[in-house]
Design a protein around this motif. Sequence first.
Motif, PDB file in Angstrom:
ATOM      1  N   ASN A 206       0.828  -1.212   0.000  1.00 11.69           N
ATOM      2  CA  ASN A 206       0.000   0.000   0.000  1.00 11.69           C
ATOM      3  C   ASN A 206       0.862   1.261   0.000  1.00 11.69           C
ATOM      4  OD1 ASN A 206       1.051  -0.195   2.581  1.00 11.69           O
ATOM      5  ND2 ASN A 206      -0.793   0.601   3.567  1.00 11.69           N
ATOM      6  N   LYS A 207       2.066   1.165  -0.552  1.00 11.80           N
ATOM      7  CA  LYS A 207       3.011   2.276  -0.510  1.00 11.80           C
ATOM      8  C   LYS A 207       2.862   3.185  -1.731  1.00 11.80           C
ATOM      9  CE  LYS A 207       6.436  -0.191   2.267  1.00 11.80           C
ATOM     10  NZ  LYS A 207       7.831  -0.692   2.341  1.00 11.80           N
ATOM     11  N   ILE A 208       3.154   4.484  -1.502  1.00 14.64           N
ATOM     12  CA  ILE A 208       3.120   5.459  -2.573  1.00 14.64           C
ATOM     13  C   ILE A 208       4.411   6.282  -2.522  1.00 14.64           C
ATOM     14  CG2 ILE A 208       1.754   7.045  -1.127  1.00 14.64           C
ATOM     15  CD1 ILE A 208       0.494   8.090  -3.745  1.00 14.64           C
ATOM     16  N   ASN A 209       5.114   6.372  -3.641  1.00 14.20           N
ATOM     17  CA  ASN A 209       6.358   7.140  -3.701  1.00 14.20           C
ATOM     18  C   ASN A 209       6.044   8.627  -3.605  1.00 14.20           C
ATOM     19  OD1 ASN A 209       7.670   4.659  -4.316  1.00 14.20           O
ATOM     20  ND2 ASN A 209       7.188   4.931  -6.487  1.00 14.20           N
ATOM     21  N   PHE A 210       6.714   9.324  -2.699  1.00 14.21           N
ATOM     22  CA  PHE A 210       6.465  10.752  -2.492  1.00 14.21           C
ATOM     23  C   PHE A 210       7.793  11.500  -2.603  1.00 14.21           C
ATOM     24  CE2 PHE A 210       3.181  13.628  -0.473  1.00 14.21           C
ATOM     25  CZ  PHE A 210       3.888  14.794  -0.690  1.00 14.21           C
ATOM     26  N   LYS A 211       8.017  12.160  -3.743  1.00 10.64           N
ATOM     27  CA  LYS A 211       9.257  12.916  -3.958  1.00 10.64           C
ATOM     28  C   LYS A 211       9.102  14.308  -3.357  1.00 10.64           C
ATOM     29  CE  LYS A 211      13.376  13.357  -5.973  1.00 10.64           C
ATOM     30  NZ  LYS A 211      13.582  13.788  -7.363  1.00 10.64           N
ATOM     31  N   ASN A 227      -5.533   7.525   6.739  1.00  8.25           N
ATOM     32  CA  ASN A 227      -6.975   7.567   6.480  1.00  8.25           C
ATOM     33  C   ASN A 227      -7.343   6.848   5.189  1.00  8.25           C
ATOM     34  OD1 ASN A 227      -8.157   9.526   8.607  1.00  8.25           O
ATOM     35  ND2 ASN A 227      -6.400  10.649   7.815  1.00  8.25           N
ATOM     36  N   PHE A 228      -6.373   6.715   4.286  1.00  6.51           N
ATOM     37  CA  PHE A 228      -6.642   6.096   2.993  1.00  6.51           C
ATOM     38  C   PHE A 228      -5.967   4.733   2.858  1.00  6.51           C
ATOM     39  CE2 PHE A 228      -5.466  10.728   2.105  1.00  6.51           C
ATOM     40  CZ  PHE A 228      -6.688  11.205   2.538  1.00  6.51           C
ATOM     41  N   ASP A 229      -5.418   4.227   3.978  1.00  8.11           N
ATOM     42  CA  ASP A 229      -4.670   2.972   3.960  1.00  8.11           C
ATOM     43  C   ASP A 229      -3.524   3.044   2.954  1.00  8.11           C
ATOM     44  OD1 ASP A 229      -3.987   0.348   4.632  1.00  8.11           O
ATOM     45  OD2 ASP A 229      -5.203  -0.495   3.005  1.00  8.11           O
ATOM     46  N   LEU A 230      -2.783   4.128   3.012  1.00  8.02           N
ATOM     47  CA  LEU A 230      -1.611   4.318   2.169  1.00  8.02           C
ATOM     48  C   LEU A 230      -0.408   4.660   3.038  1.00  8.02           C
ATOM     49  CD1 LEU A 230      -3.066   6.472  -0.773  1.00  8.02           C
ATOM     50  CD2 LEU A 230      -2.316   4.082  -0.902  1.00  8.02           C
ATOM     51  N   GLU A 231       0.766   4.245   2.597  1.00 10.85           N
ATOM     52  CA  GLU A 231       2.002   4.524   3.330  1.00 10.85           C
ATOM     53  C   GLU A 231       2.977   5.260   2.413  1.00 10.85           C
ATOM     54  OE1 GLU A 231       5.752   2.112   5.336  1.00 10.85           O
ATOM     55  OE2 GLU A 231       3.887   1.031   4.897  1.00 10.85           O
ATOM     56  N   PRO A 232       3.294   6.520   2.703  1.00 12.33           N
ATOM     57  CA  PRO A 232       4.216   7.259   1.833  1.00 12.33           C
ATOM     58  C   PRO A 232       5.664   6.831   2.028  1.00 12.33           C
ATOM     59  CG  PRO A 232       3.583   8.613   3.700  1.00 12.33           C
ATOM     60  CD  PRO A 232       2.798   7.345   3.818  1.00 12.33           C
ATOM     61  N   VAL A 241      18.736   2.734   0.684  1.00 17.84           N
ATOM     62  CA  VAL A 241      18.946   2.069  -0.603  1.00 17.84           C
ATOM     63  C   VAL A 241      17.915   0.964  -0.796  1.00 17.84           C
ATOM     64  CG1 VAL A 241      20.565   0.630  -1.924  1.00 17.84           C
ATOM     65  CG2 VAL A 241      21.397   2.660  -0.703  1.00 17.84           C
ATOM     66  N   GLU A 242      17.576   0.265   0.273  1.00 14.39           N
ATOM     67  CA  GLU A 242      16.570  -0.804   0.181  1.00 14.39           C
ATOM     68  C   GLU A 242      15.214  -0.243  -0.224  1.00 14.39           C
ATOM     69  OE1 GLU A 242      14.447  -4.283   0.259  1.00 14.39           O
ATOM     70  OE2 GLU A 242      16.617  -3.971   0.163  1.00 14.39           O
ATOM     71  N   GLU A 243      14.817   0.887   0.361  1.00  6.32           N
ATOM     72  CA  GLU A 243      13.550   1.521  -0.021  1.00  6.32           C
ATOM     73  C   GLU A 243      13.552   1.905  -1.501  1.00  6.32           C
ATOM     74  OE1 GLU A 243      11.979   3.775   4.039  1.00  6.32           O
ATOM     75  OE2 GLU A 243      13.482   4.747   2.770  1.00  6.32           O
ATOM     76  N   LEU A 244      14.657   2.490  -1.944  1.00  2.00           N
ATOM     77  CA  LEU A 244      14.748   2.925  -3.335  1.00  2.00           C
ATOM     78  C   LEU A 244      14.722   1.743  -4.295  1.00  2.00           C
ATOM     79  CD1 LEU A 244      17.478   5.723  -3.055  1.00  2.00           C
ATOM     80  CD2 LEU A 244      15.001   5.987  -3.079  1.00  2.00           C
ATOM     81  N   GLU A 249       7.671  -1.307  -7.176  1.00  2.00           N
ATOM     82  CA  GLU A 249       6.605  -2.173  -6.669  1.00  2.00           C
ATOM     83  C   GLU A 249       5.467  -1.392  -6.022  1.00  2.00           C
ATOM     84  OE1 GLU A 249       9.657  -5.850  -5.546  1.00  2.00           O
ATOM     85  OE2 GLU A 249       8.634  -4.752  -3.952  1.00  2.00           O
ATOM     86  N   ASN A 250       5.619  -0.080  -5.898  1.00  2.00           N
ATOM     87  CA  ASN A 250       4.645   0.718  -5.164  1.00  2.00           C
ATOM     88  C   ASN A 250       3.455   1.118  -6.037  1.00  2.00           C
ATOM     89  OD1 ASN A 250       6.380   0.414  -3.016  1.00  2.00           O
ATOM     90  ND2 ASN A 250       7.333   2.421  -3.272  1.00  2.00           N
ATOM     91  N   LEU A 251       2.382   1.558  -5.377  1.00  2.00           N
ATOM     92  CA  LEU A 251       1.111   1.808  -6.061  1.00  2.00           C
ATOM     93  C   LEU A 251       1.157   2.981  -7.028  1.00  2.00           C
ATOM     94  CD1 LEU A 251      -1.451   1.330  -3.135  1.00  2.00           C
ATOM     95  CD2 LEU A 251      -1.065  -0.206  -5.061  1.00  2.00           C
ATOM     96  N   ALA A 252       1.881   4.018  -6.674  1.00  2.00           N
ATOM     97  CA  ALA A 252       1.897   5.230  -7.494  1.00  2.00           C
ATOM     98  C   ALA A 252       3.069   6.104  -7.085  1.00  2.00           C
ATOM     99  CB  ALA A 252       0.587   5.998  -7.331  1.00  2.00           C
TER     100      ALA A 252
END
Length: 488
Positions: A206-211, A227-232, A241-244, A249-252
């Motif tokens: 449920n992750k979303i990339n936030f630049k 509130n939207f079941d999303l994790e930035p 580096v692991e996150e990057l 694989e993230n939603l958006a």
Amino acid sequence: MAINLNNSNVAVRENRIGSITGYIGSLKDLAEKSQCGTLKGCSRCFSQSSTCLSLCALSQLAGIRDIAVIHHGPSGCSVTASNSYYMSKVMAKKRGVTSDTVYIGTDMNEKDTIFGSTEDLRKIIFEVNKRYSPKAIFVSSSCATGIIGEDIDSIVDEVKDEIEVPIVAVHCEGFKSKIWATGFDISDHAVLQSIVKKPRQGVKNNKINFKNFFESAREEIIEMFKNFDLEPVFLYCNSTVEELSRLSENLATTCICGTLGNYLGNALEEKYGVPYVRSINQCGILGFETWLREIGKVTHREDKIEKYIKDEQEKYIPQIEEVKKELKGLTAVLGMGPGYTFEVSRVLDELGIKVVWALAWHYDKKYENGDVPPSMKYLLDNNIDFETSVADQQNYEVMNILNKYQPDMYLSRHPGSTVWAIKNGTPAIYVADEYMIFGYKHTLEFAKTILDTVRNRSFEKNLALRTKLPYTEWWYKQNVDKFFTETR
């Protein structure tokens, strides 16, 4: 435009998306010429200031935790390390995490610029890897290495098999582009080339990339997205580096500024099918709602987002409407990067403040997907028009505009610009924090900040009376059009 990750070089914004650093005219003319493809930049007969794209590229990369930046160039080029230190150390401490990122300059001398120093670079790479054990290594060029044709790509390719972590060449010669924001694209390109992996089959999250720049509203945004079941996943400041490696694989993907994040967003969408949220940004009421609804659309969370919007509207809209009554009729001049100039212009219009002139430090004609930047499209579609120029931080142009229009306020995202406005007697607001106008709460705070600024002008008046500026009356009478060697 197809994005080529097989080449360590990324085309500069001037060539890739038609960016310019010189224009004067109206907003409508700028937007219409962007849409039909006829926009051409003016050339300047005199240039007072700008900045280096290396600073933008390397400070972005230095924000990643536990990596090494090797800047292959003379010691003077390593002045960018000061900003990188801020990103890697100060911001990490503020967040409450530890970053062991290191910034190494190779200290090229006169002998190196004549005979080359690739062998020294090879030794430095191995020493950095041995001494600091970074989780990724970025080997950067400089103006000097670019001029003499130092082949950093070959060195990186040769050592890859002996270095167990991702390593990539970063081409950020300062002279290659007049547009410092090209540095943002260069850093994105390096991360996409060396760290981002193909998505694993069957992986769902449920992750979303936030630049963003400095994640100053991190906790607030995390709570909002719950509130939207999303994790930035915030990029790049304090990211790992692991996150990057798992961005694909993230939603958006979304960003706080179109100038900052358009390359990464478009690349992830093109290469891995990760939807890029294209909308006006989160500044102001309309921007915030439009942005959230677009996120709802691409992540299929429309109902939850509509409920959140309704609750926030009931809480903040009445308060904002009250402040707007006192702001109506005020005038403003803006000077910011294009990702904020035309977004903040929209917010001021929402608040009833008349924009008499807007300066963008550069302007992107079209983004990678071929569309005009959403901020410009909105202003064009809603018939909002005002005098506009593209000025690349040319302070002498800013001063002429302020003197001519005598606005109630000047807004900028660059502190040096606001200082000169205050010396001129113009109340100035430094829009430093990228989240200063984020959502309902901060739009209300922003409106109150404007009100406080224009109500108390004693500091600006007193400073102007006691400051002798280098600009004479003769200079102020010059036509702004004369700043360019050719006009539209």
